[in-house]
Enzyme design. Structure first.
Site, PDB file in Angstrom:
ATOM      1  N   SER A 143       0.802  -1.233   0.000  1.00  0.00           N
ATOM      2  CA  SER A 143       0.000   0.000   0.000  1.00  0.00           C
ATOM      3  C   SER A 143       0.834   1.283   0.000  1.00  0.00           C
ATOM      4  O   SER A 143       0.286   2.371  -0.195  1.00  0.00           O
ATOM      5  CB  SER A 143      -0.940   0.017   1.201  1.00  0.00           C
ATOM      6  OG  SER A 143      -2.000  -0.888   1.007  1.00  0.00           O
ATOM      7  N   LYS A 145       0.425   3.503  -2.993  1.00  0.00           N
ATOM      8  CA  LYS A 145      -0.765   4.327  -3.242  1.00  0.00           C
ATOM      9  C   LYS A 145      -0.461   5.802  -3.482  1.00  0.00           C
ATOM     10  O   LYS A 145      -0.985   6.396  -4.435  1.00  0.00           O
ATOM     11  CB  LYS A 145      -1.761   4.144  -2.102  1.00  0.00           C
ATOM     12  CG  LYS A 145      -2.373   2.750  -2.061  1.00  0.00           C
ATOM     13  CD  LYS A 145      -3.219   2.533  -0.813  1.00  0.00           C
ATOM     14  CE  LYS A 145      -3.829   1.139  -0.806  1.00  0.00           C
ATOM     15  NZ  LYS A 145      -4.562   0.858   0.453  1.00  0.00           N
ATOM     16  N   TYR A 157      -3.607  -2.568  -9.928  1.00  0.00           N
ATOM     17  CA  TYR A 157      -3.396  -2.351  -8.504  1.00  0.00           C
ATOM     18  C   TYR A 157      -2.626  -3.519  -7.885  1.00  0.00           C
ATOM     19  O   TYR A 157      -1.690  -3.309  -7.095  1.00  0.00           O
ATOM     20  CB  TYR A 157      -4.745  -2.165  -7.810  1.00  0.00           C
ATOM     21  CG  TYR A 157      -4.625  -2.056  -6.312  1.00  0.00           C
ATOM     22  CD1 TYR A 157      -4.033  -0.943  -5.707  1.00  0.00           C
ATOM     23  CD2 TYR A 157      -5.081  -3.081  -5.487  1.00  0.00           C
ATOM     24  CE1 TYR A 157      -3.914  -0.855  -4.328  1.00  0.00           C
ATOM     25  CE2 TYR A 157      -4.965  -3.001  -4.110  1.00  0.00           C
ATOM     26  CZ  TYR A 157      -4.371  -1.885  -3.540  1.00  0.00           C
ATOM     27  OH  TYR A 157      -4.253  -1.800  -2.169  1.00  0.00           O
ATOM     28  N   TYR A 177      -4.191   4.937   7.888  1.00  0.00           N
ATOM     29  CA  TYR A 177      -5.484   4.294   8.108  1.00  0.00           C
ATOM     30  C   TYR A 177      -6.159   4.820   9.373  1.00  0.00           C
ATOM     31  O   TYR A 177      -6.158   6.016   9.640  1.00  0.00           O
ATOM     32  CB  TYR A 177      -5.325   2.762   8.159  1.00  0.00           C
ATOM     33  CG  TYR A 177      -4.671   2.189   6.936  1.00  0.00           C
ATOM     34  CD1 TYR A 177      -5.133   2.505   5.656  1.00  0.00           C
ATOM     35  CD2 TYR A 177      -3.572   1.354   7.028  1.00  0.00           C
ATOM     36  CE1 TYR A 177      -4.540   1.963   4.518  1.00  0.00           C
ATOM     37  CE2 TYR A 177      -2.956   0.831   5.904  1.00  0.00           C
ATOM     38  CZ  TYR A 177      -3.452   1.143   4.653  1.00  0.00           C
ATOM     39  OH  TYR A 177      -2.859   0.621   3.541  1.00  0.00           O
ATOM     40  N   VAL A 225       1.058  -3.313   4.101  1.00  0.00           N
ATOM     41  CA  VAL A 225       0.946  -4.579   4.822  1.00  0.00           C
ATOM     42  C   VAL A 225       2.145  -5.489   4.581  1.00  0.00           C
ATOM     43  O   VAL A 225       2.273  -6.530   5.232  1.00  0.00           O
ATOM     44  CB  VAL A 225      -0.363  -5.309   4.459  1.00  0.00           C
ATOM     45  CG1 VAL A 225      -1.562  -4.513   4.932  1.00  0.00           C
ATOM     46  CG2 VAL A 225      -0.430  -5.596   2.966  1.00  0.00           C
TER      47      VAL A 225
END
Length: 621
Positions: A76, A79, A201, A253, A271
């Site tokens: 992630s 992103k 992705y 998050y 992660v």
């Protein structure tokens, strides 16, 4: 096809900053709580206790320890970089029509949209990231992913590659992300095949990086989008600000609020165990440790970033003024000597060895980034210098970490045999006592740079002046250079007109504005000539020692002293009183002419030396 990015050698440096990184690494390494992500089979198989920690400055210096070169997938952390590419391809307005920039308050892989806007809440959750991937331009799916990979590579400063095994694992098990893709298509957020965007992705999350790569990517964001190693622009300044803004509020998050309050850096976690954090204008931080907490963030990564932020005072709300380059100027004592007049023998030694003593002038607010740059520049000099001065008079705020780093630097230099002094009249580093012990790493503290420069010169002379060539300590009138060139008879006749006097240390010999009182030849000790500076302080114009003279200008022009003359030590002088000096015109005109020629040459040399010293310093004291 674009030319490949050149590999840039990157060494992890020893020193003060590296020591701090090592300490934080050791502190966090003992924590083995948490577990690797297990919903992607390949991620569950990684060594769970791998741990790398890297810090990269905005000009490309990397400090790291642990598994900094161990590959892992970016996950992630990809992103913000794909979001950056989408912004560059489509523009802020077009991207904003499809992706909001508000914290979600939900898990990163939640299958939902904002109930009001019906858009993904931000690009840092999976719905927003899949949307960003769909907005990347390209001829076809392969070209679009190649542009993604190239973008990441520009940020990292080297060619990055896809981890095929992790990609296959993600594609095989990514049903939830496919569901998000189809939801986006049903709401009209995606215009094309959702499988294409979701596959892209999966691929972007499966790019292999190292902790060192991640630190450079963070440093590129810190450097307004310019890679500090390759100097290639990876993103415009305006879009870099946009990406960092979203990272600040959405990058961690559901732990984003705690992160901003305790760490205070724009950041993004993955992660795979990585965390990237940025202090704009200063540094980037990267951590790799696969064990995750309940929010999906690296346990050690969060702890390491929190500890680095605390120790280095990195919280972005703490940096109240723009960081500026800490080193204003640096030079050797051969280039900018002190105002102490030296003998020809001493001058020769200082010309030959003066490069072994150096002065560094610092300025601006001395926070972590400025202190790091100063330490980085000075540290390599340790083995090359006999003495070093750090001038802090132009420094504003000094952070606690800067004090710690400069204290550590002083210890390093002292251990290498380099004597260290500070010019710190306001005790900004907290050194209230000037140590006379050469073994004391705290060193000397001076109120002005000129005196500190003289101290450096004395150390160089002590270490390099050949035996028997040191400056004379005590001479007779006949041995004084002003008379030494005369014939024996003329020398004896002129010496008889001088009166010998002894003056105590600190005694004023001539005050500013006082009438001429004689021609003074220094036979022993030191004399200081001073002036009042624009700062209201008394400053040294020049220090004279045995074999030199003063008082000649008032004697020659018949005017008063324009500066104060004071004994800097116990002084013995020979004085030619004004009546006897005047009488030489009739009694021995040839002696007076010879004396005047010598005096004029000496006075000119003294004035020239003082003017050149002031000119080099820009009028500074």
């Amino acid at each position: 096809m674009a030319a490949p990015i050149a590999e840039v050698p990157r060494a992890v440096d020893p020193g003060v900053v590296a020591g701090i990184v090592e300490d934080v690494y050791a502190l966090c390494r003992a924590d083995t709580s948490g577990a690797p992500a297990d919903y992607i089979p390949e991620l569950a198989a990684v060594p769970p206790d791998s741990f790398g920690l890297c810090l990269a400055t905005a000009d490309g210096r990397v400090y790291g320890t642990g598994d900094v070169d161990l590959p892992f997938t970016i996950q992630s952390i990809s992103k913000p970089f794909t979001y950056a590419l989408a912004l560059a391809d489509r523009g802020l307005a077009a991207v904003a029509e499809r992706i909001d920039v508000e914290p979600s308050g939900e898990p990163f892989n939640e299958i939902s949209l904002d109930p009001v806007t019906e858009r993904p809440r931000n690009p840092m959750i999976n719905a927003g990231a899949i949307t960003a991937a769909s907005l990347v331009d390209g001829r076809d799916a392969a070209d679009k992913f190649e542009r993604v990979r190239r973008t990441y590579s520009r940020f990292a400063g080297r060619e990055l590659t896809l981890n095929e095994a992790v990609y296959a694992s993600e594609a095989r098990t990514g049903y939830r992300n496919r569901a998000i893709g189809y939801m986006l298509r049903s709401f009209g957020i995606l215009d094309a095949d959702p499988d294409d965007a979701v596959d892209r992705y999966f691929r972007q999350c499966s790019v292999d990086i190292t902790c060192r790569d991640l630190a450079i990517m963070a440093a590129t964001l810190a450097n307004n989008g310019v890679n500090p190693l390759t100097k290639e622009r990876a993103l415009s300044t305006a879009l870099t600000e946009q990406v960092l803004s979203v990272m600040t509020t959405c990058g961690m998050y559901n732990a984003a609020g705690d992160w901003v309050s305790t760490v205070g850096l724009p950041a993004k976690s993955g992660v795979g165990g990585g965390i990237l954090a940025v202090l704009p204008g200063q540094i980037g931080i990267a951590v790799y440790s696969p064990r995750l907490d309940e929010h999906g963030n690296s346990v050690r990564g969060v702890a390491a970033c929190r500890e680095l932020s605390r120790r280095l005072e990195l919280h972005f709300l703490h940096v109240t003024r723009a960081a500026r380059a800490a080193i204003r100027a640096d030079y050797t004592v051969a280039e900018v000597p002190s105002r102490r007049r030296r003998s020809p023998e001493e001058i020769a030694v200082l010309d030959a060895h003066g490069s072994r003593a150096r002065v560094y002038e610092l300025h601006g607010d001395l926070l972590f980034a400025g202190a790091e740059r100063a330490v980085r520049v000075i540290e390599p000099q340790a083995g090359e210098l006999d003495a070093l001065v750090i001038d802090l008079r132009r420094v504003g705020d000094v952070s606690a970490i800067a004090v710690t780093m400069l204290d550590g630097l002083q210890r390093e230099l002292a251990a290498a045999g380099c004597r260290v002094a500070l010019v710190d009249p306001d005790a900004k580093l907290g050194h209230l006592v000037s140590s006379l012990d050469p073994r004391d790493p705290r060193g000397r503290v001076f109120v002005d740079r000129d005196t500190a420069t003289e101290w450096c010169e004395d150390i160089v002379l002590e270490r390099h002046c050949p035996a028997g060539q040191q400056a004379c300590v005590s001479i007779t009138v006949a041995e004084h250079p002003l008379l030494a060139a005369l014939s024996a008879d003329d020398r004896a006749r002129l010496a008889a007109d001088f009166e010998t006097r002894t003056i105590a240390r600190g005694e004023v010999i001539a005050r500013r504005g006082s009438e001429r009182s004689g021609l003074y030849l220094i036979l022993e000790g030191r004399v200081r000539i001073t002036f009042e500076g624009g700062d209201g302080r008394t400053h040294r114009l020049v220090t004279l020692s045995a074999g030199m003279s003063f008082g000649e200008i008032p004697m020659l022009v018949g005017g008063p002293f324009v500066n104060e003359v004071r004994a800097d030590s116990r002084v013995r002088v020979a004085v030619l009183p004004p009546p006897r000096f005047d009488a030489l015109t009739e009694k021995a005109p040839h002696l007076k002419l010879a004396l005047l020629e010598r005096l004029a040459a000496g006075a000119y040399a003294q004035m020239d030396a003082a003017v050149r010293a002031i000119a080099v310093r820009g009028g500074d004291y």
